[in-house]
Design a protein around this motif. Structure first.
Motif, mmCIF file in Angstrom:
data_model
loop_
_atom_site.group_PDB
_atom_site.id
_atom_site.type_symbol
_atom_site.label_atom_id
_atom_site.label_comp_id
_atom_site.label_asym_id
_atom_site.label_seq_id
_atom_site.Cartn_x
_atom_site.Cartn_y
_atom_site.Cartn_z
ATOM 1 N N MET A 1 0.808 -1.041 -0.114
ATOM 2 C CA MET A 1 0.045 0.018 0.132
ATOM 3 C C MET A 1 0.833 1.183 -0.075
ATOM 4 S SD MET A 1 -3.076 0.852 2.351
ATOM 5 C CE MET A 1 -1.992 0.887 3.843
ATOM 6 N N LYS A 2 0.623 2.272 -1.028
ATOM 7 C CA LYS A 2 1.326 3.331 -0.985
ATOM 8 C C LYS A 2 0.634 4.604 -0.435
ATOM 9 C CE LYS A 2 3.032 1.463 -5.496
ATOM 10 N NZ LYS A 2 3.041 1.720 -6.794
ATOM 11 N N ASN A 3 0.967 5.199 0.484
ATOM 12 C CA ASN A 3 0.507 6.475 0.957
ATOM 13 C C ASN A 3 -1.052 6.326 1.437
ATOM 14 O OD1 ASN A 3 2.971 7.691 0.993
ATOM 15 N ND2 ASN A 3 2.417 8.074 -1.240
ATOM 16 N N GLY A 4 -1.266 5.094 1.927
ATOM 17 C CA GLY A 4 -2.856 4.872 2.285
ATOM 18 C C GLY A 4 -3.731 4.676 1.270
ATOM 19 N N GLU A 5 -3.156 4.252 -0.024
ATOM 20 C CA GLU A 5 -4.081 4.097 -1.125
ATOM 21 C C GLU A 5 -4.565 2.708 -1.090
ATOM 22 O OE1 GLU A 5 -2.470 4.713 -5.020
ATOM 23 O OE2 GLU A 5 -1.189 6.405 -4.120
ATOM 24 N N ILE A 6 -5.767 2.344 -1.665
ATOM 25 C CA ILE A 6 -6.176 1.282 -2.039
ATOM 26 C C ILE A 6 -5.785 0.580 -3.256
ATOM 27 C CG2 ILE A 6 -8.208 -0.157 -2.257
ATOM 28 C CD1 ILE A 6 -9.899 2.044 -0.504
ATOM 29 N N ILE A 7 -4.955 -0.366 -3.052
ATOM 30 C CA ILE A 7 -4.399 -1.181 -4.182
ATOM 31 C C ILE A 7 -5.416 -1.774 -5.115
ATOM 32 C CG2 ILE A 7 -2.351 -2.590 -5.119
ATOM 33 C CD1 ILE A 7 -1.688 0.083 -3.552
ATOM 34 N N MET A 8 -5.768 -1.513 -6.187
ATOM 35 C CA MET A 8 -6.670 -2.131 -6.986
ATOM 36 C C MET A 8 -6.406 -1.882 -8.526
ATOM 37 S SD MET A 8 -10.295 -1.359 -5.184
ATOM 38 C CE MET A 8 -11.313 -1.956 -6.557
ATOM 39 N N GLU A 9 -5.651 -2.740 -9.086
ATOM 40 C CA GLU A 9 -5.281 -2.463 -10.789
ATOM 41 C C GLU A 9 -6.708 -2.627 -11.393
ATOM 42 O OE1 GLU A 9 -1.978 -4.538 -11.885
ATOM 43 O OE2 GLU A 9 -0.998 -4.234 -10.093
ATOM 44 N N ASN A 10 -6.917 -2.102 -12.600
ATOM 45 C CA ASN A 10 -7.958 -1.999 -13.459
ATOM 46 C C ASN A 10 -9.427 -1.783 -12.816
ATOM 47 O OD1 ASN A 10 -6.079 -2.482 -15.527
ATOM 48 N ND2 ASN A 10 -6.287 -4.785 -15.124
ATOM 49 N N GLU A 11 -9.315 -1.262 -11.640
ATOM 50 C CA GLU A 11 -10.606 -1.034 -10.960
ATOM 51 C C GLU A 11 -11.296 0.366 -11.061
ATOM 52 O OE1 GLU A 11 -13.449 -2.624 -9.353
ATOM 53 O OE2 GLU A 11 -11.835 -3.733 -9.169
ATOM 54 N N LYS A 13 -12.959 3.971 -10.688
ATOM 55 C CA LYS A 13 -12.573 4.975 -9.579
ATOM 56 C C LYS A 13 -14.009 5.049 -8.625
ATOM 57 C CE LYS A 13 -12.366 10.310 -8.979
ATOM 58 N NZ LYS A 13 -13.206 10.081 -7.737
ATOM 59 N N GLU A 14 -15.198 4.741 -9.282
ATOM 60 C CA GLU A 14 -16.302 4.602 -8.578
ATOM 61 C C GLU A 14 -16.251 3.775 -7.506
ATOM 62 O OE1 GLU A 14 -20.562 2.603 -9.465
ATOM 63 O OE2 GLU A 14 -19.904 3.947 -10.915
ATOM 64 N N THR A 15 -15.779 2.442 -7.761
ATOM 65 C CA THR A 15 -15.562 1.478 -6.834
ATOM 66 C C THR A 15 -14.578 2.039 -5.863
ATOM 67 O OG1 THR A 15 -16.062 -0.117 -8.342
ATOM 68 C CG2 THR A 15 -14.858 -0.920 -6.292
ATOM 69 N N LYS A 16 -13.379 2.551 -6.054
ATOM 70 C CA LYS A 16 -12.308 2.895 -5.162
ATOM 71 C C LYS A 16 -13.128 3.996 -4.074
ATOM 72 C CE LYS A 16 -8.034 2.170 -7.812
ATOM 73 N NZ LYS A 16 -6.871 2.700 -8.294
ATOM 74 N N ASP A 17 -13.764 4.797 -4.764
ATOM 75 C CA ASP A 17 -14.494 5.684 -3.942
ATOM 76 C C ASP A 17 -15.355 5.196 -2.781
ATOM 77 O OD1 ASP A 17 -13.276 7.928 -5.322
ATOM 78 O OD2 ASP A 17 -15.086 8.285 -6.506
ATOM 79 N N ASN A 45 -5.628 -1.498 4.747
ATOM 80 C CA ASN A 45 -4.889 -2.729 4.743
ATOM 81 C C ASN A 45 -5.873 -3.951 4.763
ATOM 82 O OD1 ASN A 45 -2.251 -1.594 4.665
ATOM 83 N ND2 ASN A 45 -2.252 -1.904 7.153
ATOM 84 N N GLN A 46 -7.098 -3.727 5.370
ATOM 85 C CA GLN A 46 -7.981 -4.906 5.357
ATOM 86 C C GLN A 46 -8.633 -4.705 4.166
ATOM 87 O OE1 GLN A 46 -7.985 -7.313 7.581
ATOM 88 N NE2 GLN A 46 -6.474 -6.197 8.920
ATOM 89 N N ILE A 47 -8.922 -3.821 3.598
ATOM 90 C CA ILE A 47 -9.729 -3.780 2.044
ATOM 91 C C ILE A 47 -8.660 -4.276 1.116
ATOM 92 C CG2 ILE A 47 -10.210 -2.060 0.429
ATOM 93 C CD1 ILE A 47 -11.255 -0.202 2.841
ATOM 94 N N ASN A 48 -7.334 -4.028 1.210
ATOM 95 C CA ASN A 48 -6.363 -4.591 0.373
ATOM 96 C C ASN A 48 -6.253 -6.093 0.611
ATOM 97 O OD1 ASN A 48 -5.922 -2.310 -1.243
ATOM 98 N ND2 ASN A 48 -4.496 -1.487 0.368
ATOM 99 N N ALA A 79 -18.421 -5.323 -3.449
ATOM 100 C CA ALA A 79 -18.216 -3.928 -4.069
ATOM 101 C C ALA A 79 -17.397 -4.138 -5.474
ATOM 102 C CB ALA A 79 -17.843 -3.067 -3.229
ATOM 103 N N ALA A 80 -16.590 -4.964 -5.333
ATOM 104 C CA ALA A 80 -15.604 -5.193 -6.359
ATOM 105 C C ALA A 80 -16.212 -6.083 -7.634
ATOM 106 C CB ALA A 80 -14.261 -5.862 -5.970
ATOM 107 N N MET A 81 -17.331 -6.840 -6.983
ATOM 108 C CA MET A 81 -18.036 -7.891 -7.861
ATOM 109 C C MET A 81 -19.397 -7.648 -8.006
ATOM 110 S SD MET A 81 -15.926 -11.325 -6.151
ATOM 111 C CE MET A 81 -16.780 -12.381 -6.965
ATOM 112 N N PRO A 82 -19.812 -6.727 -8.718
ATOM 113 C CA PRO A 82 -21.212 -6.222 -9.003
ATOM 114 C C PRO A 82 -22.169 -7.140 -9.494
ATOM 115 C CG PRO A 82 -19.847 -4.993 -10.245
ATOM 116 C CD PRO A 82 -19.104 -5.835 -9.390
ATOM 117 N N ASN A 83 -21.530 -8.218 -10.462
ATOM 118 C CA ASN A 83 -22.225 -9.228 -10.841
ATOM 119 C C ASN A 83 -22.611 -10.405 -10.121
ATOM 120 O OD1 ASN A 83 -22.745 -7.384 -13.271
ATOM 121 N ND2 ASN A 83 -20.668 -8.128 -14.086
#
Length: 191
Positions: A1-11, A13-17, A45-48, A79-83
């Protein structure tokens, strides 16, 4: 995790929000209801941690998270798997209330909160069952037998002592730092 970011490639912005809103709301609820002992960095960290195995489960059509607690991993994965239709099983009322609030706030139409223990539910079989540190693996597998499809997958979020629990169980383990993600195919263990 960089500077408190949520690490999600190809995700999106709406989901990250949504994860940022979730983290802020969990911190607010913690002040009154003490759902977790996590601070902001711990929550991120728990989200990641919840999202790390996403690529291995993203094709599930239905999923059950047993003992969702404050949302890890079930709400985060939903949230990451809306289908994917998610059933979050959480018998504690204050956590159930929080999960329902977050579900409405984030407009998670693919989520249903089940306010009871899995063994007391009337859930149908799912493609995927997830859980984090609910009980020993063998006991958990016995508990969820009626709820997993024959070709389904069980994903357990386990700590360092996981090998002691897997004696005689055919599983794939992916390790990331202090976390072991244990994948068990339903047809590969005795039901």
């Amino acid at each position: 995790m960089k500077n408190g970011e949520i690490i999600m490639e190809n995700e999106r912005k709406e989901t990250k929000d949504k994860y940022k809103i979730f983290a802020d709301e969990l911190l607010k609820w913690n002040k009154t209801h003490k759902l977790t002992n996590y601070n902001k960095e711990d929550i991120l960290n728990q989200i990641n941690d919840s999202l790390y195995p996403l690529e291995y489960i993203k094709d599930a059509k239905s999923a059950i998270d047993v003992g969702t607690g404050a949302g890890f991993p079930g709400l985060i994965l939903a949230a990451a798997m809306p289908n994917t239709k998610w059933y979050l099983v959480e018998p504690l009322k204050k956590r159930y209330s929080f999960l329902n609030y977050i579900k409405m706030l984030l407009e998670l139409k693919n989520v249903e909160i089940i306010p009871e223990r899995i063994e007391n539910s009337n859930l149908e079989q799912a493609d995927l069952i997830t859980s984090r540190a609910v009980m020993k693996t063998r006991d958990f597998l016995d508990l969820i037998k009626p709820y997993i499809k024959n070709n389904g997958t069980i994903l357990l979020y386990k700590g360092s002592n996981v090998l002691d629990e897997l004696n005689g169980i055919n599983a794939k383990i992916i390790n990331n730092k202090n976390r072991n993600y244990v994948f068990i195919k339903a047809q590969q263990w005795e039901k």
